[in-house]
Motif scaffolding. Structure first.
Motif, PDB file in Angstrom:
ATOM      1  N   GLU A  86      21.302  -3.928  -3.189  1.00 17.22           N
ATOM      2  CA  GLU A  86      20.386  -4.574  -3.906  1.00 17.22           C
ATOM      3  C   GLU A  86      19.431  -4.890  -3.494  1.00 17.22           C
ATOM      4  OE1 GLU A  86      22.112  -9.309  -5.259  1.00 17.22           O
ATOM      5  OE2 GLU A  86      23.048  -8.220  -5.652  1.00 17.22           O
ATOM      6  N   ALA A  87      18.535  -5.043  -4.404  1.00 12.58           N
ATOM      7  CA  ALA A  87      17.039  -5.388  -4.412  1.00 12.58           C
ATOM      8  C   ALA A  87      16.776  -6.558  -4.409  1.00 12.58           C
ATOM      9  CB  ALA A  87      16.330  -4.652  -5.089  1.00 12.58           C
ATOM     10  N   VAL A  88      16.138  -7.356  -3.297  1.00 14.25           N
ATOM     11  CA  VAL A  88      15.609  -8.050  -2.942  1.00 14.25           C
ATOM     12  C   VAL A  88      13.780  -8.252  -2.769  1.00 14.25           C
ATOM     13  CG1 VAL A  88      17.851  -9.417  -2.462  1.00 14.25           C
ATOM     14  CG2 VAL A  88      16.240  -8.168   0.039  1.00 14.25           C
ATOM     15  N   GLU A  89      13.254  -9.996  -3.207  1.00 16.82           N
ATOM     16  CA  GLU A  89      12.496  -9.718  -3.149  1.00 16.82           C
ATOM     17  C   GLU A  89      12.058 -10.067  -1.965  1.00 16.82           C
ATOM     18  OE1 GLU A  89       9.416 -13.656  -4.119  1.00 16.82           O
ATOM     19  OE2 GLU A  89      10.695 -12.640  -5.700  1.00 16.82           O
ATOM     20  N   SER A  90      10.543  -9.687  -1.173  1.00 16.58           N
ATOM     21  CA  SER A  90       9.893  -9.904   0.080  1.00 16.58           C
ATOM     22  C   SER A  90       9.088 -10.589   0.232  1.00 16.58           C
ATOM     23  CB  SER A  90       9.247  -8.563   0.298  1.00 16.58           C
ATOM     24  OG  SER A  90       8.691  -8.515   1.839  1.00 16.58           O
ATOM     25  N   SER A  91      10.090 -11.138   1.191  1.00 23.21           N
ATOM     26  CA  SER A  91       9.171 -13.053   2.239  1.00 23.21           C
ATOM     27  C   SER A  91       8.753 -12.222   2.577  1.00 23.21           C
ATOM     28  CB  SER A  91      10.304 -13.405   3.846  1.00 23.21           C
ATOM     29  OG  SER A  91      10.020 -12.714   4.829  1.00 23.21           O
ATOM     30  N   THR A  92       7.288 -11.413   1.942  1.00 20.48           N
ATOM     31  CA  THR A  92       5.804 -10.458   2.781  1.00 20.48           C
ATOM     32  C   THR A  92       5.807 -11.587   4.453  1.00 20.48           C
ATOM     33  OG1 THR A  92       5.252 -12.963   2.665  1.00 20.48           O
ATOM     34  CG2 THR A  92       5.029 -11.983   0.948  1.00 20.48           C
ATOM     35  N   LYS A  93       7.144 -11.489   4.942  1.00 23.21           N
ATOM     36  CA  LYS A  93       6.187 -11.019   6.318  1.00 23.21           C
ATOM     37  C   LYS A  93       6.943 -10.042   7.325  1.00 23.21           C
ATOM     38  CE  LYS A  93       9.229 -13.001  11.235  1.00 23.21           C
ATOM     39  NZ  LYS A  93      10.119 -13.976  11.101  1.00 23.21           N
ATOM     40  N   LYS A  94       7.250  -9.014   6.974  1.00 21.78           N
ATOM     41  CA  LYS A  94       6.678  -7.506   7.370  1.00 21.78           C
ATOM     42  C   LYS A  94       5.139  -7.382   7.059  1.00 21.78           C
ATOM     43  CE  LYS A  94      11.567  -6.697   7.261  1.00 21.78           C
ATOM     44  NZ  LYS A  94      12.027  -7.949   7.131  1.00 21.78           N
ATOM     45  N   GLU A  95       4.766  -7.370   5.710  1.00 19.32           N
ATOM     46  CA  GLU A  95       3.742  -7.117   5.735  1.00 19.32           C
ATOM     47  C   GLU A  95       2.767  -7.440   6.803  1.00 19.32           C
ATOM     48  OE1 GLU A  95       6.282  -7.608   3.970  1.00 19.32           O
ATOM     49  OE2 GLU A  95       5.636  -7.405   1.336  1.00 19.32           O
ATOM     50  N   PHE A  96       2.637  -9.346   6.226  1.00 15.28           N
ATOM     51  CA  PHE A  96       1.537 -10.229   7.398  1.00 15.28           C
ATOM     52  C   PHE A  96       1.288  -9.299   8.997  1.00 15.28           C
ATOM     53  CE2 PHE A  96       0.732 -12.873  10.423  1.00 15.28           C
ATOM     54  CZ  PHE A  96      -0.641 -13.849   9.277  1.00 15.28           C
ATOM     55  N   ASN A  97       2.644  -9.157   9.261  1.00 15.17           N
ATOM     56  CA  ASN A  97       2.771  -8.445  10.201  1.00 15.17           C
ATOM     57  C   ASN A  97       2.493  -7.236  10.558  1.00 15.17           C
ATOM     58  OD1 ASN A  97       4.311 -10.960  11.611  1.00 15.17           O
ATOM     59  ND2 ASN A  97       5.834 -10.758  11.893  1.00 15.17           N
ATOM     60  N   PHE A  98       2.168  -6.787   9.570  1.00 13.39           N
ATOM     61  CA  PHE A  98       1.926  -5.543   9.446  1.00 13.39           C
ATOM     62  C   PHE A  98       0.540  -5.698   9.505  1.00 13.39           C
ATOM     63  CE2 PHE A  98      -0.044  -2.155   6.952  1.00 13.39           C
ATOM     64  CZ  PHE A  98      -0.090  -0.513   7.685  1.00 13.39           C
ATOM     65  N   LEU A  99      -0.434  -6.237   8.651  1.00 15.08           N
ATOM     66  CA  LEU A  99      -2.058  -6.651   8.491  1.00 15.08           C
ATOM     67  C   LEU A  99      -1.927  -7.156   9.905  1.00 15.08           C
ATOM     68  CD1 LEU A  99      -2.011  -7.357   4.679  1.00 15.08           C
ATOM     69  CD2 LEU A  99      -2.297  -4.857   6.222  1.00 15.08           C
ATOM     70  N   GLU A 100      -1.930  -7.720  10.263  1.00 16.32           N
ATOM     71  CA  GLU A 100      -2.021  -8.023  11.913  1.00 16.32           C
ATOM     72  C   GLU A 100      -1.896  -7.561  12.136  1.00 16.32           C
ATOM     73  OE1 GLU A 100      -3.043 -11.904  12.420  1.00 16.32           O
ATOM     74  OE2 GLU A 100      -3.382 -12.199  10.360  1.00 16.32           O
ATOM     75  N   ALA A 101      -0.753  -6.227  12.888  1.00 20.23           N
ATOM     76  CA  ALA A 101      -1.413  -5.532  13.821  1.00 20.23           C
ATOM     77  C   ALA A 101      -2.599  -4.815  13.503  1.00 20.23           C
ATOM     78  CB  ALA A 101      -0.007  -4.675  14.077  1.00 20.23           C
ATOM     79  N   VAL A 102      -2.489  -4.366  12.403  1.00 21.61           N
ATOM     80  CA  VAL A 102      -3.902  -3.147  11.936  1.00 21.61           C
ATOM     81  C   VAL A 102      -4.978  -4.232  12.149  1.00 21.61           C
ATOM     82  CG1 VAL A 102      -5.284  -2.590  10.064  1.00 21.61           C
ATOM     83  CG2 VAL A 102      -2.577  -1.732  10.688  1.00 21.61           C
ATOM     84  N   SER A 103      -5.038  -5.513  12.419  1.00 18.96           N
ATOM     85  CA  SER A 103      -6.606  -6.301  12.615  1.00 18.96           C
ATOM     86  C   SER A 103      -6.529  -6.217  14.394  1.00 18.96           C
ATOM     87  CB  SER A 103      -5.433  -8.308  11.889  1.00 18.96           C
ATOM     88  OG  SER A 103      -5.521  -7.845  10.925  1.00 18.96           O
ATOM     89  N   ARG A 104      -5.839  -6.202  15.337  1.00 21.01           N
ATOM     90  CA  ARG A 104      -5.598  -6.203  16.743  1.00 21.01           C
ATOM     91  C   ARG A 104      -6.032  -5.002  17.440  1.00 21.01           C
ATOM     92  NH1 ARG A 104      -0.713  -9.307  15.544  1.00 21.01           N
ATOM     93  NH2 ARG A 104       0.552  -7.025  16.125  1.00 21.01           N
ATOM     94  N   LEU A 105      -5.601  -3.840  16.635  1.00 22.54           N
ATOM     95  CA  LEU A 105      -6.199  -2.422  16.899  1.00 22.54           C
ATOM     96  C   LEU A 105      -8.068  -2.244  15.880  1.00 22.54           C
ATOM     97  CD1 LEU A 105      -3.361  -0.150  15.944  1.00 22.54           C
ATOM     98  CD2 LEU A 105      -4.126  -0.605  18.111  1.00 22.54           C
ATOM     99  N   LEU A 106      -8.124  -2.796  15.061  1.00 22.24           N
ATOM    100  CA  LEU A 106      -9.289  -2.676  14.791  1.00 22.24           C
ATOM    101  C   LEU A 106     -10.573  -3.405  15.671  1.00 22.24           C
ATOM    102  CD1 LEU A 106      -9.178  -2.035  11.245  1.00 22.24           C
ATOM    103  CD2 LEU A 106      -8.933  -0.142  12.447  1.00 22.24           C
ATOM    104  N   ASN A 107      -9.681  -4.213  16.044  1.00 26.49           N
ATOM    105  CA  ASN A 107     -11.368  -5.653  16.733  1.00 26.49           C
ATOM    106  C   ASN A 107     -10.512  -4.928  18.192  1.00 26.49           C
ATOM    107  OD1 ASN A 107     -11.230  -6.864  14.125  1.00 26.49           O
ATOM    108  ND2 ASN A 107      -9.834  -8.600  14.077  1.00 26.49           N
ATOM    109  N   ALA A 150      -9.378   2.634  10.008  1.00 24.86           N
ATOM    110  CA  ALA A 150      -8.671   2.006   9.507  1.00 24.86           C
ATOM    111  C   ALA A 150      -7.335   2.805   9.217  1.00 24.86           C
ATOM    112  CB  ALA A 150      -9.144   1.487   8.269  1.00 24.86           C
ATOM    113  N   TRP A 151      -7.345   3.806   9.059  1.00 29.54           N
ATOM    114  CA  TRP A 151      -6.560   5.429   8.797  1.00 29.54           C
ATOM    115  C   TRP A 151      -5.748   5.130   9.966  1.00 29.54           C
ATOM    116  CZ3 TRP A 151      -4.430   7.582   4.798  1.00 29.54           C
ATOM    117  CH2 TRP A 151      -3.462   8.586   5.265  1.00 29.54           C
ATOM    118  N   ASP A 152      -6.782   5.300  11.700  1.00 31.58           N
ATOM    119  CA  ASP A 152      -5.874   6.065  12.382  1.00 31.58           C
ATOM    120  C   ASP A 152      -4.719   4.627  12.662  1.00 31.58           C
ATOM    121  OD1 ASP A 152      -6.825   8.302  12.415  1.00 31.58           O
ATOM    122  OD2 ASP A 152      -8.448   7.857  13.534  1.00 31.58           O
ATOM    123  N   ALA A 153      -5.514   3.632  12.733  1.00 31.97           N
ATOM    124  CA  ALA A 153      -4.645   1.740  12.834  1.00 31.97           C
ATOM    125  C   ALA A 153      -3.822   1.959  12.121  1.00 31.97           C
ATOM    126  CB  ALA A 153      -5.658   1.034  13.106  1.00 31.97           C
TER     127      ALA A 153
END
Length: 125
Positions: free
Chosen positions: A103-124, A10-13
Motif C-alpha cells: 500500500e502506498a504511503v507518503e514519504s517521511s522525507t528522511k531517506k531523501e534528506f539523507n541521500f542529499l546529505e550524502a551527496v553533499s559530503r562527497l562533493l565537499n 554531481a553525477w559521480d557523487a
C-alpha cells in the motif's frame, strides 16, 4: 538541492551514494537514475501498543534527476515512491487472493534528506 559542482562531479557523487542500490535506469545524458524496489523498514508508519512500536515492512524506489543550472552549479532532485506491507484482513480491505498487499504511503522525507546529505559530503571533500 543545487550544488556548487560540475554536472560530472554531481553525477559521480549520486552514483557513489547509490552504489549498492539496484538500478533499473541510469542515463547520464538524460540525467536520470531510477532504482528498483529496495526492501527495508518504514520510518513513518509503525504498529504496536504503548511504548512498543515496530516499523512496518516497507519497500521504496528512488527517482533521481541531475541537471545543470543556467546560473552555474548542478541541481539534484530525488523522489521516493514508498509502500508498506499491510494485512488486508486486519485493515478491513478486500482480499485479492493474498492476505497481504503493498500500500502506498507518503514519504517521511528522511531517506531523501539523507541521500542529499550524502551527496553533499562527497562533493565537499
Amino acid at each position: 538541492r543545487v550544488y556548487n559542482a560540475t554536472y560530472d562531479a554531481a553525477w559521480d557523487a549520486v552514483r557513489k551514494v547509490l552504489y549498492n542500490a539496484p538500478l533499473v535506469r541510469s542515463d547520464k545524458k538524460a540525467g536520470e537514475l531510477v532504482t528498483d524496489w529496495i526492501q527495508g523498514k518504514s520510518d513513518r508508519v509503525y504498529s504496536g501498543y504503548d511504548d512498543f512500536e515496530v516499523p512496518y515492512r516497507a519497500r521504496y524506489r528512488l527517482f533521481v534527476t541531475v541537471s545543470s543550472e543556467e546560473q552555474g552549479g548542478t541541481r539534484v532532485t530525488i523522489e521516493n515512491d514508498e509502500q508498506i506491507m499491510v494485512d488486508k484482513i486486519t485493515q478491513g480491505g478486500e482480499s485479492t487472493g493474498s492476505l497481504f498487499a503493498w500500500e502506498a504511503v507518503e514519504s517521511s522525507t528522511k531517506k531523501e534528506f539523507n541521500f542529499l546529505e550524502a551527496v553533499s559530503r562527497l562533493l565537499n571533500k
